[in-house]
Motif scaffolding. Structure first.
Motif, PDB file in Angstrom:
ATOM      1  N   PHE A   1      33.917  57.034  97.712  1.00 33.71           N
ATOM      2  CA  PHE A   1      34.293  55.642  97.426  1.00 33.71           C
ATOM      3  C   PHE A   1      34.810  54.967  98.683  1.00 33.71           C
ATOM      4  CE2 PHE A   1      34.754  58.015  93.485  1.00 33.71           C
ATOM      5  CZ  PHE A   1      33.960  57.258  92.631  1.00 33.71           C
ATOM      6  N   LEU A   2      34.097  53.982  99.133  1.00 41.72           N
ATOM      7  CA  LEU A   2      34.502  53.225 100.317  1.00 41.72           C
ATOM      8  C   LEU A   2      34.808  51.797  99.853  1.00 41.72           C
ATOM      9  CD1 LEU A   2      31.477  54.398 102.480  1.00 41.72           C
ATOM     10  CD2 LEU A   2      33.777  55.377 102.512  1.00 41.72           C
ATOM     11  N   THR A   3      35.792  51.193 100.487  1.00 40.60           N
ATOM     12  CA  THR A   3      36.174  49.834 100.083  1.00 40.60           C
ATOM     13  C   THR A   3      36.154  48.922 101.294  1.00 40.60           C
ATOM     14  OG1 THR A   3      37.625  50.829  98.428  1.00 40.60           O
ATOM     15  CG2 THR A   3      37.891  48.472  98.841  1.00 40.60           C
ATOM     16  N   ALA A   4      35.328  47.898 101.208  1.00 43.99           N
ATOM     17  CA  ALA A   4      35.178  46.980 102.339  1.00 43.99           C
ATOM     18  C   ALA A   4      36.146  45.812 102.206  1.00 43.99           C
ATOM     19  CB  ALA A   4      33.742  46.476 102.400  1.00 43.99           C
ATOM     20  N   LEU A   5      36.635  45.387 103.343  1.00 40.57           N
ATOM     21  CA  LEU A   5      37.540  44.234 103.415  1.00 40.57           C
ATOM     22  C   LEU A   5      36.696  42.971 103.561  1.00 40.57           C
ATOM     23  CD1 LEU A   5      40.475  43.121 103.911  1.00 40.57           C
ATOM     24  CD2 LEU A   5      40.099  43.635 106.339  1.00 40.57           C
ATOM     25  N   GLY A   6      36.854  42.037 102.629  1.00 44.31           N
ATOM     26  CA  GLY A   6      35.954  40.882 102.670  1.00 44.31           C
ATOM     27  C   GLY A   6      36.604  39.537 102.441  1.00 44.31           C
ATOM     28  N   LEU A   7      35.816  38.533 102.702  1.00 48.89           N
ATOM     29  CA  LEU A   7      36.167  37.155 102.326  1.00 48.89           C
ATOM     30  C   LEU A   7      34.839  36.437 102.075  1.00 48.89           C
ATOM     31  CD1 LEU A   7      38.829  34.900 104.140  1.00 48.89           C
ATOM     32  CD2 LEU A   7      37.422  34.280 102.194  1.00 48.89           C
ATOM     33  N   HIS A   8      34.480  36.356 100.802  1.00 54.92           N
ATOM     34  CA  HIS A   8      33.168  35.855 100.401  1.00 54.92           C
ATOM     35  C   HIS A   8      33.006  34.385 100.802  1.00 54.92           C
ATOM     36  CE1 HIS A   8      29.736  34.976  97.864  1.00 54.92           C
ATOM     37  NE2 HIS A   8      29.656  36.261  97.529  1.00 54.92           N
ATOM     38  N   PRO A   9      31.826  34.029 101.329  1.00 57.20           N
ATOM     39  CA  PRO A   9      31.638  32.637 101.749  1.00 57.20           C
ATOM     40  C   PRO A   9      31.882  31.615 100.632  1.00 57.20           C
ATOM     41  CG  PRO A   9      29.538  33.837 101.751  1.00 57.20           C
ATOM     42  CD  PRO A   9      30.635  34.844 101.614  1.00 57.20           C
ATOM     43  N   GLU A  10      31.614  32.002  99.374  1.00 54.05           N
ATOM     44  CA  GLU A  10      31.864  31.059  98.275  1.00 54.05           C
ATOM     45  C   GLU A  10      33.354  30.769  98.107  1.00 54.05           C
ATOM     46  OE1 GLU A  10      29.876  31.412  94.490  1.00 54.05           O
ATOM     47  OE2 GLU A  10      28.326  32.661  95.374  1.00 54.05           O
ATOM     48  N   LEU A  11      34.186  31.657  98.631  1.00 51.89           N
ATOM     49  CA  LEU A  11      35.639  31.488  98.501  1.00 51.89           C
ATOM     50  C   LEU A  11      36.294  31.097  99.821  1.00 51.89           C
ATOM     51  CD1 LEU A  11      36.423  34.583  96.223  1.00 51.89           C
ATOM     52  CD2 LEU A  11      36.106  32.208  95.524  1.00 51.89           C
TER      53      LEU A  11
ATOM     54  N   THR B   1      31.672  22.882 101.733  1.00 53.77           N
ATOM     55  CA  THR B   1      32.548  23.939 102.265  1.00 53.77           C
ATOM     56  C   THR B   1      31.978  24.551 103.553  1.00 53.77           C
ATOM     57  OG1 THR B   1      31.517  25.826 101.108  1.00 53.77           O
ATOM     58  CG2 THR B   1      33.145  24.539  99.865  1.00 53.77           C
ATOM     59  N   TRP B   2      30.845  24.040 104.013  1.00 55.32           N
ATOM     60  CA  TRP B   2      30.139  24.671 105.136  1.00 55.32           C
ATOM     61  C   TRP B   2      31.031  24.839 106.367  1.00 55.32           C
ATOM     62  CZ3 TRP B   2      26.125  27.653 105.691  1.00 55.32           C
ATOM     63  CH2 TRP B   2      25.591  27.863 106.970  1.00 55.32           C
ATOM     64  N   HIS B   3      31.773  23.786 106.700  1.00 47.46           N
ATOM     65  CA  HIS B   3      32.625  23.831 107.884  1.00 47.46           C
ATOM     66  C   HIS B   3      33.636  24.985 107.775  1.00 47.46           C
ATOM     67  CE1 HIS B   3      34.787  22.228 111.342  1.00 47.46           C
ATOM     68  NE2 HIS B   3      35.903  22.453 110.663  1.00 47.46           N
ATOM     69  N   ASP B   4      34.260  25.115 106.617  1.00 46.52           N
ATOM     70  CA  ASP B   4      35.227  26.207 106.407  1.00 46.52           C
ATOM     71  C   ASP B   4      34.529  27.577 106.411  1.00 46.52           C
ATOM     72  OD1 ASP B   4      37.545  24.670 106.258  1.00 46.52           O
ATOM     73  OD2 ASP B   4      37.241  24.257 104.121  1.00 46.52           O
ATOM     74  N   GLN B   5      33.351  27.625 105.806  1.00 44.34           N
ATOM     75  CA  GLN B   5      32.588  28.890 105.799  1.00 44.34           C
ATOM     76  C   GLN B   5      32.333  29.376 107.231  1.00 44.34           C
ATOM     77  OE1 GLN B   5      29.063  29.513 103.472  1.00 44.34           O
ATOM     78  NE2 GLN B   5      29.490  27.724 102.211  1.00 44.34           N
ATOM     79  N   LEU B   6      31.912  28.433 108.060  1.00 47.68           N
ATOM     80  CA  LEU B   6      31.571  28.783 109.432  1.00 47.68           C
ATOM     81  C   LEU B   6      32.819  29.231 110.197  1.00 47.68           C
ATOM     82  CD1 LEU B   6      28.829  28.726 110.808  1.00 47.68           C
ATOM     83  CD2 LEU B   6      29.304  26.400 111.595  1.00 47.68           C
ATOM     84  N   HIS B   7      33.908  28.496 109.979  1.00 52.59           N
ATOM     85  CA  HIS B   7      35.173  28.821 110.625  1.00 52.59           C
ATOM     86  C   HIS B   7      35.618  30.248 110.236  1.00 52.59           C
ATOM     87  CE1 HIS B   7      39.354  28.465 111.915  1.00 52.59           C
ATOM     88  NE2 HIS B   7      39.718  28.835 110.700  1.00 52.59           N
ATOM     89  N   VAL B   8      35.575  30.529 108.938  1.00 46.74           N
ATOM     90  CA  VAL B   8      36.021  31.842 108.441  1.00 46.74           C
ATOM     91  C   VAL B   8      35.111  32.955 108.966  1.00 46.74           C
ATOM     92  CG1 VAL B   8      36.121  33.245 106.320  1.00 46.74           C
ATOM     93  CG2 VAL B   8      37.269  31.018 106.406  1.00 46.74           C
ATOM     94  N   PHE B   9      33.792  32.741 108.908  1.00 48.02           N
ATOM     95  CA  PHE B   9      32.860  33.784 109.335  1.00 48.02           C
ATOM     96  C   PHE B   9      33.041  34.077 110.835  1.00 48.02           C
ATOM     97  CE2 PHE B   9      28.177  35.160 109.907  1.00 48.02           C
ATOM     98  CZ  PHE B   9      28.456  36.459 109.518  1.00 48.02           C
ATOM     99  N   ARG B  10      33.230  33.037 111.616  1.00 51.61           N
ATOM    100  CA  ARG B  10      33.441  33.248 113.066  1.00 51.61           C
ATOM    101  C   ARG B  10      34.725  34.007 113.330  1.00 51.61           C
ATOM    102  NH1 ARG B  10      31.183  27.329 115.093  1.00 51.61           N
ATOM    103  NH2 ARG B  10      28.988  27.976 115.000  1.00 51.61           N
ATOM    104  N   LYS B  11      35.788  33.640 112.620  1.00 50.61           N
ATOM    105  CA  LYS B  11      37.067  34.347 112.767  1.00 50.61           C
ATOM    106  C   LYS B  11      36.901  35.830 112.428  1.00 50.61           C
ATOM    107  CE  LYS B  11      40.514  31.464 113.733  1.00 50.61           C
ATOM    108  NZ  LYS B  11      41.279  31.701 114.966  1.00 50.61           N
ATOM    109  N   ILE B  12      36.130  36.099 111.378  1.00 46.31           N
ATOM    110  CA  ILE B  12      35.909  37.483 110.948  1.00 46.31           C
ATOM    111  C   ILE B  12      35.136  38.249 112.024  1.00 46.31           C
ATOM    112  CG2 ILE B  12      34.558  38.887 109.304  1.00 46.31           C
ATOM    113  CD1 ILE B  12      35.491  36.826 107.129  1.00 46.31           C
ATOM    114  N   LEU B  13      34.081  37.632 112.541  1.00 44.16           N
ATOM    115  CA  LEU B  13      33.283  38.317 113.569  1.00 44.16           C
ATOM    116  C   LEU B  13      34.123  38.562 114.833  1.00 44.16           C
ATOM    117  CD1 LEU B  13      29.817  36.535 113.182  1.00 44.16           C
ATOM    118  CD2 LEU B  13      30.508  38.753 112.277  1.00 44.16           C
TER     119      LEU B  13
END
Ligand code: MN
Length: 254
Positions: free
Chosen positions: A58-68, A103-115
């Motif tokens: 059982f592995l658990t990934a840390l996430g933040l879904h783009p829809e959220l 929400t695109w602007h926030d999605q992009l911001h969050v995804f970049r921060k994650i990467l």
């Protein structure tokens, strides 16, 4: 005592979102299914991890879904704080659906921060969502290669985008949702066999009228065996060997 290898792998499901996760966990233990639970917010990571017994099944990934991403963009600091302890990241990515365009602007911001955060940790395996946003996701991944190894979940781009993804070193997790459509099957047939792993995306994806369960990856194996023109046992072994290669590269299993 040496435990024998898992028979199947579900590289993308949401264990915490089943009505009774313990039943699902028991079913996985009995059938020897390895499961990667992805989470949709960093707030869910600790408790999702705590659902399953400590085991490399059982592995658990840390996430933040783009829809959220818009609603939970403030939890990116929690994501960064937890990341040193999480070897796998997901579900993350971008979603180009019309209903989410505001929400695109926030999605992009969050995804970049994650990467960026993943790059600082010298890379992670990432289970990546890219519905309606394949080329944007690939551009972000290409601009941050140190973020780790992307596993594109339910890839739905064009053949050209698929070639680009392969060039970037992406892996692919595929399930019945994809394999039931002829476009999906055609894409899978163009993926390198050595970079394909099974997923269910349960409980969101349904099998008949019930939520899919991790052992439903057997259905994806049946479909892969037809597509690859190999016996189903061989298809299962290919996928299982692929998963081991991916997880060993990241020192997640020995
Ligand atoms: Mn999902």
């Amino acid at each position: 005592m040496q435990r024998s290898a898992p028979l199947y792998i579900d590289l993308h499901c949401h264990l915490d979102l089943y009505p009774n996760p313990q039943e699902v966990i028991q079913g996985c233990l009995e059938r020897k299914i390895r499961v990667l639970s992805v989470t949709t917010t960093p707030l869910a990571w600790e408790q999702t991890k705590a659902l399953a017994p400590p085991s490399d099944l059982f592995l658990t990934a840390l996430g933040l879904h783009p829809e959220l991403a818009q609603k939970f963009k403030g939890s990116i600091t929690l994501f960064e704080r937890l990341l040193p302890r999480a070897k796998v990241v997901g579900e993350v990515g971008l979603d180009g659906s019309k209903r989410l365009s505001h929400t695109w602007h926030d999605q992009l911001h969050v995804f970049r921060k994650i990467l960026e955060a993943c790059e600082k940790q010298e890379g992670r395996i990432l289970s990546v969502h890219s519905r309606g946003a394949t080329s944007a996701v690939l551009d972000e991944l290409a601009s941050m290669p140190g973020a780790g190894v992307p596993v594109l979940h339910w890839f739905s781009g064009t053949k050209q985008e698929l070639s680009f993804a392969i060039k970037l070193g992406s892996w692919f997790s595929v399930g019945t949702g994809m394999l039931l459509s002829s476009k999906g099957r055609s894409l899978v047939s163009h993926m390198p066999q050595t970079r394909v792993i099974t997923e269910t995306d349960g409980p969101f994806v349904k099998v008949g009228n019930r939520p899919s369960l991790p052992w439903d990856v057997g259905l994806a194996i049946d479909m892969l065996s037809k597509l690859w023109e190999v016996h189903r046992d061989q298809a299962r072994e290919i996928v299982s060997a692929n998963a081991n290669t991916l997880l060993r590269q990241a020192s997640i299993i020995g």
